[in-house]
Design a protein around this motif. Structure first.
Motif, PDB file in Angstrom:
ATOM      1  N   SER A 163     101.404   1.454  58.502  1.00 30.57           N
ATOM      2  CA  SER A 163     100.556   1.886  59.613  1.00 30.57           C
ATOM      3  C   SER A 163      99.123   2.139  59.164  1.00 30.57           C
ATOM      4  CB  SER A 163     101.127   3.151  60.262  1.00 30.57           C
ATOM      5  OG  SER A 163     102.383   2.882  60.833  1.00 30.57           O
ATOM      6  N   VAL A 164      98.950   2.756  58.002  1.00 32.53           N
ATOM      7  CA  VAL A 164      97.601   2.973  57.472  1.00 32.53           C
ATOM      8  C   VAL A 164      96.928   1.625  57.222  1.00 32.53           C
ATOM      9  CG1 VAL A 164      96.282   3.779  55.467  1.00 32.53           C
ATOM     10  CG2 VAL A 164      97.979   5.264  56.519  1.00 32.53           C
ATOM     11  N   GLY A 165      97.665   0.694  56.650  1.00 36.33           N
ATOM     12  CA  GLY A 165      97.113  -0.638  56.387  1.00 36.33           C
ATOM     13  C   GLY A 165      96.674  -1.329  57.668  1.00 36.33           C
ATOM     14  N   LEU A 166      97.524  -1.277  58.684  1.00 40.43           N
ATOM     15  CA  LEU A 166      97.170  -1.893  59.975  1.00 40.43           C
ATOM     16  C   LEU A 166      96.001  -1.162  60.626  1.00 40.43           C
ATOM     17  CD1 LEU A 166     100.744  -2.660  61.346  1.00 40.43           C
ATOM     18  CD2 LEU A 166      99.032  -4.316  60.563  1.00 40.43           C
ATOM     19  N   GLY A 167      96.006   0.164  60.517  1.00 33.62           N
ATOM     20  CA  GLY A 167      94.894   0.941  61.065  1.00 33.62           C
ATOM     21  C   GLY A 167      93.591   0.624  60.374  1.00 33.62           C
ATOM     22  N   PHE A 168      93.633   0.446  59.061  1.00 36.48           N
ATOM     23  CA  PHE A 168      92.432   0.087  58.302  1.00 36.48           C
ATOM     24  C   PHE A 168      91.917  -1.279  58.747  1.00 36.48           C
ATOM     25  CE2 PHE A 168      90.309  -1.819  54.614  1.00 36.48           C
ATOM     26  CZ  PHE A 168      89.296  -0.877  54.431  1.00 36.48           C
ATOM     27  N   LEU A 169      92.831  -2.241  58.901  1.00 35.34           N
ATOM     28  CA  LEU A 169      92.424  -3.562  59.397  1.00 35.34           C
ATOM     29  C   LEU A 169      91.828  -3.460  60.797  1.00 35.34           C
ATOM     30  CD1 LEU A 169      95.364  -5.877  58.255  1.00 35.34           C
ATOM     31  CD2 LEU A 169      93.013  -5.852  57.396  1.00 35.34           C
ATOM     32  N   GLY A 170      92.389  -2.574  61.605  1.00 38.54           N
ATOM     33  CA  GLY A 170      91.905  -2.385  62.966  1.00 38.54           C
ATOM     34  C   GLY A 170      90.483  -1.875  63.034  1.00 38.54           C
ATOM     35  N   ALA A 171      90.022  -1.250  61.969  1.00 44.40           N
ATOM     36  CA  ALA A 171      88.626  -0.794  61.932  1.00 44.40           C
ATOM     37  C   ALA A 171      87.671  -1.984  61.899  1.00 44.40           C
ATOM     38  CB  ALA A 171      88.407   0.103  60.720  1.00 44.40           C
ATOM     39  N   PHE A 172      88.175  -3.159  61.506  1.00 41.50           N
ATOM     40  CA  PHE A 172      87.331  -4.347  61.389  1.00 41.50           C
ATOM     41  C   PHE A 172      87.706  -5.456  62.369  1.00 41.50           C
ATOM     42  CE2 PHE A 172      87.626  -2.242  57.264  1.00 41.50           C
ATOM     43  CZ  PHE A 172      86.286  -1.940  57.064  1.00 41.50           C
ATOM     44  N   LEU A 173      88.916  -5.405  62.909  1.00 36.41           N
ATOM     45  CA  LEU A 173      89.370  -6.448  63.840  1.00 36.41           C
ATOM     46  C   LEU A 173      89.460  -5.874  65.247  1.00 36.41           C
ATOM     47  CD1 LEU A 173      92.254  -7.915  61.641  1.00 36.41           C
ATOM     48  CD2 LEU A 173      89.940  -8.818  61.917  1.00 36.41           C
ATOM     49  N   PRO A 174      88.745  -6.463  66.206  1.00 41.67           N
ATOM     50  CA  PRO A 174      88.674  -5.871  67.543  1.00 41.67           C
ATOM     51  C   PRO A 174      89.994  -5.842  68.322  1.00 41.67           C
ATOM     52  CG  PRO A 174      87.577  -8.006  67.487  1.00 41.67           C
ATOM     53  CD  PRO A 174      87.941  -7.659  66.080  1.00 41.67           C
ATOM     54  N   LEU A 175      90.942  -6.698  68.003  1.00 41.18           N
ATOM     55  CA  LEU A 175      92.193  -6.711  68.758  1.00 41.18           C
ATOM     56  C   LEU A 175      93.246  -5.763  68.190  1.00 41.18           C
ATOM     57  CD1 LEU A 175      92.586 -10.504  69.540  1.00 41.18           C
ATOM     58  CD2 LEU A 175      91.892  -8.672  71.080  1.00 41.18           C
ATOM     59  N   LEU A 176      92.970  -5.181  67.045  1.00 44.16           N
ATOM     60  CA  LEU A 176      93.936  -4.304  66.387  1.00 44.16           C
ATOM     61  C   LEU A 176      93.436  -2.862  66.479  1.00 44.16           C
ATOM     62  CD1 LEU A 176      96.587  -4.801  64.815  1.00 44.16           C
ATOM     63  CD2 LEU A 176      95.229  -4.811  62.734  1.00 44.16           C
ATOM     64  N   PRO A 177      94.143  -2.008  67.198  1.00 42.89           N
ATOM     65  CA  PRO A 177      93.651  -0.641  67.377  1.00 42.89           C
ATOM     66  C   PRO A 177      93.851   0.211  66.123  1.00 42.89           C
ATOM     67  CG  PRO A 177      95.801  -0.868  68.392  1.00 42.89           C
ATOM     68  CD  PRO A 177      95.411  -2.236  67.876  1.00 42.89           C
ATOM     69  N   THR A 178      92.840   0.974  65.781  1.00 43.77           N
ATOM     70  CA  THR A 178      92.903   1.804  64.575  1.00 43.77           C
ATOM     71  C   THR A 178      93.635   3.116  64.826  1.00 43.77           C
ATOM     72  OG1 THR A 178      90.863   0.859  63.746  1.00 43.77           O
ATOM     73  CG2 THR A 178      91.498   2.993  62.854  1.00 43.77           C
ATOM     74  N   THR A 179      93.182   3.872  65.815  1.00 47.88           N
ATOM     75  CA  THR A 179      93.687   5.231  66.020  1.00 47.88           C
ATOM     76  C   THR A 179      95.194   5.303  66.249  1.00 47.88           C
ATOM     77  OG1 THR A 179      91.518   5.882  66.839  1.00 47.88           O
ATOM     78  CG2 THR A 179      93.360   7.353  67.335  1.00 47.88           C
ATOM     79  N   PRO A 180      95.792   4.447  67.105  1.00 45.66           N
ATOM     80  CA  PRO A 180      97.252   4.558  67.274  1.00 45.66           C
ATOM     81  C   PRO A 180      98.025   4.357  65.969  1.00 45.66           C
ATOM     82  CG  PRO A 180      96.322   3.231  69.027  1.00 45.66           C
ATOM     83  CD  PRO A 180      95.219   3.476  68.035  1.00 45.66           C
ATOM     84  N   PHE A 181      97.533   3.461  65.120  1.00 44.15           N
ATOM     85  CA  PHE A 181      98.209   3.253  63.837  1.00 44.15           C
ATOM     86  C   PHE A 181      98.046   4.453  62.921  1.00 44.15           C
ATOM     87  CE2 PHE A 181      97.985  -1.346  64.944  1.00 44.15           C
ATOM     88  CZ  PHE A 181      99.352  -1.593  64.882  1.00 44.15           C
ATOM     89  N   MET A 182      96.883   5.081  62.954  1.00 43.86           N
ATOM     90  CA  MET A 182      96.680   6.275  62.129  1.00 43.86           C
ATOM     91  C   MET A 182      97.526   7.440  62.650  1.00 43.86           C
ATOM     92  SD  MET A 182      94.980   5.346  59.675  1.00 43.86           S
ATOM     93  CE  MET A 182      93.795   4.177  59.083  1.00 43.86           C
ATOM     94  N   LEU A 183      97.652   7.555  63.969  1.00 44.43           N
ATOM     95  CA  LEU A 183      98.524   8.593  64.533  1.00 44.43           C
ATOM     96  C   LEU A 183      99.976   8.346  64.130  1.00 44.43           C
ATOM     97  CD1 LEU A 183      96.995   8.960  68.099  1.00 44.43           C
ATOM     98  CD2 LEU A 183      96.816  10.589  66.208  1.00 44.43           C
ATOM     99  N   LEU A 184     100.387   7.085  64.162  1.00 41.13           N
ATOM    100  CA  LEU A 184     101.743   6.743  63.732  1.00 41.13           C
ATOM    101  C   LEU A 184     101.929   7.058  62.245  1.00 41.13           C
ATOM    102  CD1 LEU A 184     104.519   5.522  64.305  1.00 41.13           C
ATOM    103  CD2 LEU A 184     103.500   3.256  63.882  1.00 41.13           C
ATOM    104  N   ALA A 185     100.907   6.771  61.454  1.00 44.76           N
ATOM    105  CA  ALA A 185     100.990   7.060  60.021  1.00 44.76           C
ATOM    106  C   ALA A 185     101.155   8.555  59.780  1.00 44.76           C
ATOM    107  CB  ALA A 185      99.739   6.538  59.308  1.00 44.76           C
ATOM    108  N   VAL A 186     100.382   9.381  60.493  1.00 40.78           N
ATOM    109  CA  VAL A 186     100.506  10.839  60.338  1.00 40.78           C
ATOM    110  C   VAL A 186     101.921  11.286  60.699  1.00 40.78           C
ATOM    111  CG1 VAL A 186      99.782  13.036  61.338  1.00 40.78           C
ATOM    112  CG2 VAL A 186      98.086  11.414  60.589  1.00 40.78           C
ATOM    113  N   PHE A 187     102.455  10.729  61.774  1.00 40.46           N
ATOM    114  CA  PHE A 187     103.819  11.036  62.206  1.00 40.46           C
ATOM    115  C   PHE A 187     104.812  10.683  61.092  1.00 40.46           C
ATOM    116  CE2 PHE A 187     107.791   9.696  64.254  1.00 40.46           C
ATOM    117  CZ  PHE A 187     108.081  10.806  65.030  1.00 40.46           C
TER     118      PHE A 187
END
Length: 121
Positions: A16-40
């Protein structure tokens, strides 16, 4: 068995952190939901990684706002909705087939509605 569960939660958190990090640079991939999932996931597997993400310079504030108030910063809402509109405009410019445009409008509309109806900080 407990160790296997912990390893699975840790793996899901790292992915999830990896996908969230990618989402910071790719417009179709959301960052925050992946980071929230990672925290969970980290809350169930690694206190150290959980604390690191909660206190992260870039992602920590948004995570804390969500955890404490179910809120999204107005700046983040603006960027998110602007990104969605941009993606939709690019789809139109590149002549994406109409059925795909309809799916995008429905999906992005639902996500934008969710984001805009959350409290702001």
């Amino acid at each position: 068995m407990n160790s296997l569960k912990q390893t699975l939660w840790l793996s899901a958190g790292l992915i999830s952190v990896g996908l969230g990090f990618l989402g910071a640079f790719l417009p179709l991939l959301p960052t925050t939901p992946f980071m929230l999932l990672a925290v969970f996931c980290f809350a169930r597997s690694s206190q150290r990684l959980h604390d690191w993400l909660i206190n992260h310079r870039q992602f920590g504030a948004a995570i804390r706002d969500w955890n404490e108030n179910g809120a999204i910063a107005l700046k983040v809402k603006t960027i998110a909705v602007a990104s969605m509109v941009t993606v939709l405009a690019i789809s139109f410019m590149f002549g994406v087939p109409f059925p795909v445009i309809i799916i995008q409008v429905i999906t992005l509309g639902a996500v934008a509605t969710f984001i805009l109806t959350r409290p702001s900080v």
